[in-house]
Design a protein around this motif. Structure first.
Motif, PDB file in Angstrom:
ATOM      1  N   ILE A   1      38.889  -8.085 -65.442  1.00 29.07           N
ATOM      2  CA  ILE A   1      39.748  -8.582 -64.377  1.00 29.07           C
ATOM      3  C   ILE A   1      40.347  -7.362 -63.703  1.00 29.07           C
ATOM      4  CG2 ILE A   1      41.820  -9.907 -63.803  1.00 29.07           C
ATOM      5  CD1 ILE A   1      41.276 -11.610 -66.307  1.00 29.07           C
ATOM      6  N   GLU A   2      40.270  -7.320 -62.358  1.00 26.98           N
ATOM      7  CA  GLU A   2      40.733  -6.152 -61.617  1.00 26.98           C
ATOM      8  C   GLU A   2      41.554  -6.567 -60.401  1.00 26.98           C
ATOM      9  OE1 GLU A   2      37.352  -3.918 -60.297  1.00 26.98           O
ATOM     10  OE2 GLU A   2      36.773  -3.341 -62.321  1.00 26.98           O
ATOM     11  N   PHE A   3      42.433  -5.685 -59.979  1.00 29.70           N
ATOM     12  CA  PHE A   3      43.147  -5.782 -58.717  1.00 29.70           C
ATOM     13  C   PHE A   3      42.306  -5.091 -57.664  1.00 29.70           C
ATOM     14  CE2 PHE A   3      45.852  -3.446 -55.708  1.00 29.70           C
ATOM     15  CZ  PHE A   3      46.535  -4.490 -55.122  1.00 29.70           C
ATOM     16  N   SER A   4      42.209  -5.674 -56.476  1.00 30.32           N
ATOM     17  CA  SER A   4      41.449  -5.057 -55.394  1.00 30.32           C
ATOM     18  C   SER A   4      42.333  -4.960 -54.153  1.00 30.32           C
ATOM     19  CB  SER A   4      40.211  -5.902 -55.075  1.00 30.32           C
ATOM     20  OG  SER A   4      39.539  -5.374 -53.960  1.00 30.32           O
ATOM     21  N   ASN A   5      42.322  -3.788 -53.521  1.00 31.43           N
ATOM     22  CA  ASN A   5      43.070  -3.568 -52.295  1.00 31.43           C
ATOM     23  C   ASN A   5      42.108  -3.050 -51.233  1.00 31.43           C
ATOM     24  OD1 ASN A   5      44.989  -3.154 -50.354  1.00 31.43           O
ATOM     25  ND2 ASN A   5      45.925  -1.390 -51.335  1.00 31.43           N
ATOM     26  N   ASP A   6      41.660  -3.943 -50.361  1.00 33.02           N
ATOM     27  CA  ASP A   6      40.743  -3.577 -49.286  1.00 33.02           C
ATOM     28  C   ASP A   6      41.576  -3.113 -48.096  1.00 33.02           C
ATOM     29  OD1 ASP A   6      38.951  -3.425 -47.150  1.00 33.02           O
ATOM     30  OD2 ASP A   6      37.748  -5.093 -47.900  1.00 33.02           O
ATOM     31  N   ILE A   7      41.754  -1.809 -47.989  1.00 30.83           N
ATOM     32  CA  ILE A   7      42.606  -1.233 -46.954  1.00 30.83           C
ATOM     33  C   ILE A   7      42.063  -1.525 -45.554  1.00 30.83           C
ATOM     34  CG2 ILE A   7      43.527   0.931 -46.030  1.00 30.83           C
ATOM     35  CD1 ILE A   7      43.481   1.970 -48.954  1.00 30.83           C
ATOM     36  N   LYS A   8      40.744  -1.445 -45.383  1.00 33.37           N
ATOM     37  CA  LYS A   8      40.141  -1.674 -44.068  1.00 33.37           C
ATOM     38  C   LYS A   8      40.353  -3.114 -43.598  1.00 33.37           C
ATOM     39  CE  LYS A   8      35.966   0.046 -43.540  1.00 33.37           C
ATOM     40  NZ  LYS A   8      34.612   0.525 -43.828  1.00 33.37           N
ATOM     41  N   ALA A   9      40.211  -4.056 -44.496  1.00 36.08           N
ATOM     42  CA  ALA A   9      40.374  -5.467 -44.124  1.00 36.08           C
ATOM     43  C   ALA A   9      41.839  -5.910 -44.176  1.00 36.08           C
ATOM     44  CB  ALA A   9      39.543  -6.350 -45.045  1.00 36.08           C
ATOM     45  N   GLY A  10      42.661  -5.156 -44.912  1.00 40.29           N
ATOM     46  CA  GLY A  10      44.062  -5.508 -45.023  1.00 40.29           C
ATOM     47  C   GLY A  10      44.343  -6.632 -46.002  1.00 40.29           C
ATOM     48  N   PHE A  11      43.454  -6.804 -46.989  1.00 41.40           N
ATOM     49  CA  PHE A  11      43.621  -7.869 -47.968  1.00 41.40           C
ATOM     50  C   PHE A  11      43.678  -7.324 -49.385  1.00 41.40           C
ATOM     51  CE2 PHE A  11      41.749 -10.403 -44.540  1.00 41.40           C
ATOM     52  CZ  PHE A  11      42.618 -11.469 -44.528  1.00 41.40           C
ATOM     53  N   LYS A  12      44.497  -7.960 -50.191  1.00 39.24           N
ATOM     54  CA  LYS A  12      44.530  -7.698 -51.619  1.00 39.24           C
ATOM     55  C   LYS A  12      43.999  -8.936 -52.312  1.00 39.24           C
ATOM     56  CE  LYS A  12      48.379  -4.611 -51.119  1.00 39.24           C
ATOM     57  NZ  LYS A  12      49.797  -4.407 -51.211  1.00 39.24           N
ATOM     58  N   SER A  13      43.317  -8.716 -53.446  1.00 37.68           N
ATOM     59  CA  SER A  13      42.719  -9.846 -54.151  1.00 37.68           C
ATOM     60  C   SER A  13      42.586  -9.531 -55.629  1.00 37.68           C
ATOM     61  CB  SER A  13      41.344 -10.174 -53.558  1.00 37.68           C
ATOM     62  OG  SER A  13      40.454  -9.097 -53.753  1.00 37.68           O
ATOM     63  N   VAL A  14      42.151 -10.526 -56.367  1.00 40.25           N
ATOM     64  CA  VAL A  14      41.851 -10.384 -57.792  1.00 40.25           C
ATOM     65  C   VAL A  14      40.346 -10.558 -57.953  1.00 40.25           C
ATOM     66  CG1 VAL A  14      42.160 -11.391 -60.083  1.00 40.25           C
ATOM     67  CG2 VAL A  14      44.107 -11.220 -58.518  1.00 40.25           C
ATOM     68  N   LEU A  15      39.740  -9.631 -58.673  1.00 38.97           N
ATOM     69  CA  LEU A  15      38.299  -9.683 -58.951  1.00 38.97           C
ATOM     70  C   LEU A  15      38.076 -10.081 -60.398  1.00 38.97           C
ATOM     71  CD1 LEU A  15      37.059  -6.362 -57.322  1.00 38.97           C
ATOM     72  CD2 LEU A  15      36.667  -8.662 -56.483  1.00 38.97           C
ATOM     73  N   ILE A  16      37.186 -11.014 -60.602  1.00 34.53           N
ATOM     74  CA  ILE A  16      36.699 -11.367 -61.929  1.00 34.53           C
ATOM     75  C   ILE A  16      35.262 -10.899 -61.955  1.00 34.53           C
ATOM     76  CG2 ILE A  16      36.354 -13.221 -63.612  1.00 34.53           C
ATOM     77  CD1 ILE A  16      39.271 -13.023 -62.596  1.00 34.53           C
ATOM     78  N   LYS A  17      34.966  -9.891 -62.772  1.00 34.74           N
ATOM     79  CA  LYS A  17      33.616  -9.334 -62.846  1.00 34.74           C
ATOM     80  C   LYS A  17      32.995  -9.678 -64.190  1.00 34.74           C
ATOM     81  CE  LYS A  17      34.349  -5.357 -59.831  1.00 34.74           C
ATOM     82  NZ  LYS A  17      34.293  -3.882 -59.745  1.00 34.74           N
ATOM     83  N   TYR A  18      31.767 -10.197 -64.136  1.00 29.95           N
ATOM     84  CA  TYR A  18      31.054 -10.555 -65.345  1.00 29.95           C
ATOM     85  C   TYR A  18      29.969  -9.531 -65.656  1.00 29.95           C
ATOM     86  CZ  TYR A  18      33.395 -15.008 -64.667  1.00 29.95           C
ATOM     87  OH  TYR A  18      34.348 -15.984 -64.491  1.00 29.95           O
TER      88      TYR A  18
END
Length: 119
Positions: free
Chosen positions: A101-118
């Protein structure tokens, strides 16, 4: 709300269950055609945007038709705070036997999200 089983990576949102390593066909059958939209397609990778919530945007990523990642974007004016709350609810950033589980900060798009990677 959103819950995750930290032992096996199974993610639940309302009545929907996102199972790690499930095939694309499972998800195509799970959602109505108005709820799932092809987002990107690039060689053996595809992503689909789900329209199943007024609180979250879900993007499912498939490699060779197997679920590899879920990106969850809270829909709120204070996106950063909502992401922090969601991340905390899911147990924070961490590595597990099934993935991470990771935090993601897409600076170009201006969005923050949570990533679930399998794995």
């Amino acid at each position: 709300m959103i819950d995750i089983n930290l032992i096996n990576g199974e993610l639940k949102y309302e009545e929907w269950i996102f199972l790690p390593k499930k095939k694309l066909d499972y998800f195509i059958d799970l959602f109505h055609s108005t709820e799932i939209e092809l987002w990107t397609s690039n060689q053996n990778w595809r992503s689909y945007r789900l329209s199943i919530s007024k609180y979250f945007i879900f993007i499912l990523y498939f490699q060779d038709d197997v679920l590899k990642m879920i990106n969850i974007f809270p829909i709120a004016e204070n996106n950063g705070n909502e992401v922090s709350l969601l991340l905390e609810k899911l147990g924070g950033e961490n590595v597990y036997s099934w993935g991470r589980i990771e935090f993601s900060n897409d600076i170009k798009a201006g969005f923050k999200s949570v990533l679930i990677k399998y794995n």
